[in-house]
Write a protein that holds these residues in place. Structure first.
Motif, PDB file in Angstrom:
ATOM      1  N   LEU A   7       0.815  -1.198   0.000  1.00  0.00           N
ATOM      2  CA  LEU A   7       0.000   0.000   0.000  1.00  0.00           C
ATOM      3  C   LEU A   7       0.856   1.258   0.000  1.00  0.00           C
ATOM      4  N   ARG A   8       0.476   2.255  -0.783  1.00  0.00           N
ATOM      5  CA  ARG A   8       1.159   3.544  -0.841  1.00  0.00           C
ATOM      6  C   ARG A   8       0.130   4.648  -0.638  1.00  0.00           C
ATOM      7  N   LYS A   9       0.576   5.807  -0.134  1.00  0.00           N
ATOM      8  CA  LYS A   9      -0.316   6.936   0.111  1.00  0.00           C
ATOM      9  C   LYS A   9       0.231   8.181  -0.577  1.00  0.00           C
ATOM     10  N   ARG A  15      -4.875  10.066  -0.897  1.00  0.00           N
ATOM     11  CA  ARG A  15      -5.523   8.816  -1.294  1.00  0.00           C
ATOM     12  C   ARG A  15      -4.524   7.670  -1.287  1.00  0.00           C
ATOM     13  N   TYR A  16      -5.038   6.460  -1.108  1.00  0.00           N
ATOM     14  CA  TYR A  16      -4.201   5.260  -1.092  1.00  0.00           C
ATOM     15  C   TYR A  16      -4.217   4.602  -2.458  1.00  0.00           C
ATOM     16  N   THR A  17      -3.094   3.960  -2.819  1.00  0.00           N
ATOM     17  CA  THR A  17      -2.967   3.291  -4.100  1.00  0.00           C
ATOM     18  C   THR A  17      -1.966   2.148  -3.987  1.00  0.00           C
ATOM     19  N   LEU A  18      -1.928   1.295  -4.999  1.00  0.00           N
ATOM     20  CA  LEU A  18      -0.940   0.233  -5.076  1.00  0.00           C
ATOM     21  C   LEU A  18       0.205   0.619  -6.012  1.00  0.00           C
ATOM     22  N   ASP A  21       4.972   4.540  -8.428  1.00  0.00           N
ATOM     23  CA  ASP A  21       5.638   5.684  -9.048  1.00  0.00           C
ATOM     24  C   ASP A  21       4.947   7.016  -8.768  1.00  0.00           C
ATOM     25  N   LYS A  22       3.616   7.075  -8.952  1.00  0.00           N
ATOM     26  CA  LYS A  22       2.888   8.325  -8.724  1.00  0.00           C
ATOM     27  C   LYS A  22       1.425   8.024  -8.452  1.00  0.00           C
ATOM     28  N   CYS A  23       0.720   8.994  -7.939  1.00  0.00           N
ATOM     29  CA  CYS A  23      -0.696   8.856  -7.629  1.00  0.00           C
ATOM     30  C   CYS A  23      -1.504   8.822  -8.923  1.00  0.00           C
ATOM     31  N   PRO A  24      -2.392   7.832  -9.089  1.00  0.00           N
ATOM     32  CA  PRO A  24      -3.198   7.772 -10.308  1.00  0.00           C
ATOM     33  C   PRO A  24      -4.307   8.823 -10.353  1.00  0.00           C
ATOM     34  N   TYR A  25      -4.603   9.470  -9.233  1.00  0.00           N
ATOM     35  CA  TYR A  25      -5.674  10.459  -9.178  1.00  0.00           C
ATOM     36  C   TYR A  25      -5.176  11.873  -9.456  1.00  0.00           C
ATOM     37  N   GLY A  28       0.586  13.052  -7.879  1.00  0.00           N
ATOM     38  CA  GLY A  28       1.524  13.417  -6.825  1.00  0.00           C
ATOM     39  C   GLY A  28       2.439  12.267  -6.410  1.00  0.00           C
ATOM     40  N   GLU A  29       3.425  12.587  -5.588  1.00  0.00           N
ATOM     41  CA  GLU A  29       4.374  11.596  -5.088  1.00  0.00           C
ATOM     42  C   GLU A  29       3.688  10.687  -4.079  1.00  0.00           C
ATOM     43  N   VAL A  30       4.035   9.395  -4.108  1.00  0.00           N
ATOM     44  CA  VAL A  30       3.478   8.448  -3.151  1.00  0.00           C
ATOM     45  C   VAL A  30       4.566   7.943  -2.220  1.00  0.00           C
TER      46      VAL A  30
END
Length: 65
Positions: A7-9, A15-18, A21-25, A28-30
């Protein structure tokens, strides 16, 4: 598994993502939302507490104690 979870934030939108490299929304940096592993023999604990205290006071210089 070498790292702590998948898990990455996002540090921009929160927002949380898998993705790693970067936030899909927002793009931004995760970063990992997990805290560092606890150790009772924390070699940097004193330094980290001094920096936290300085940040709460609004800056300044460290004095050697």
């Amino acid at each position: 598994m070498g790292r702590r979870g998948l898990l990455r934030k996002c540090i921009v939108c929160g927002r949380y993502t898998l993705r790693e490299d970067k936030c899909p929304y927002c793009g931004g940096e995760v970063r990992s939302p997990h805290p560092p592993k606890f150790s009772p023999e924390d070699p940097y604990g004193e330094y980290r507490r001094k920096m936290k205290l300085l940040a709460m006071r609004g800056g300044g210089e460290l004095s050697k104690t």
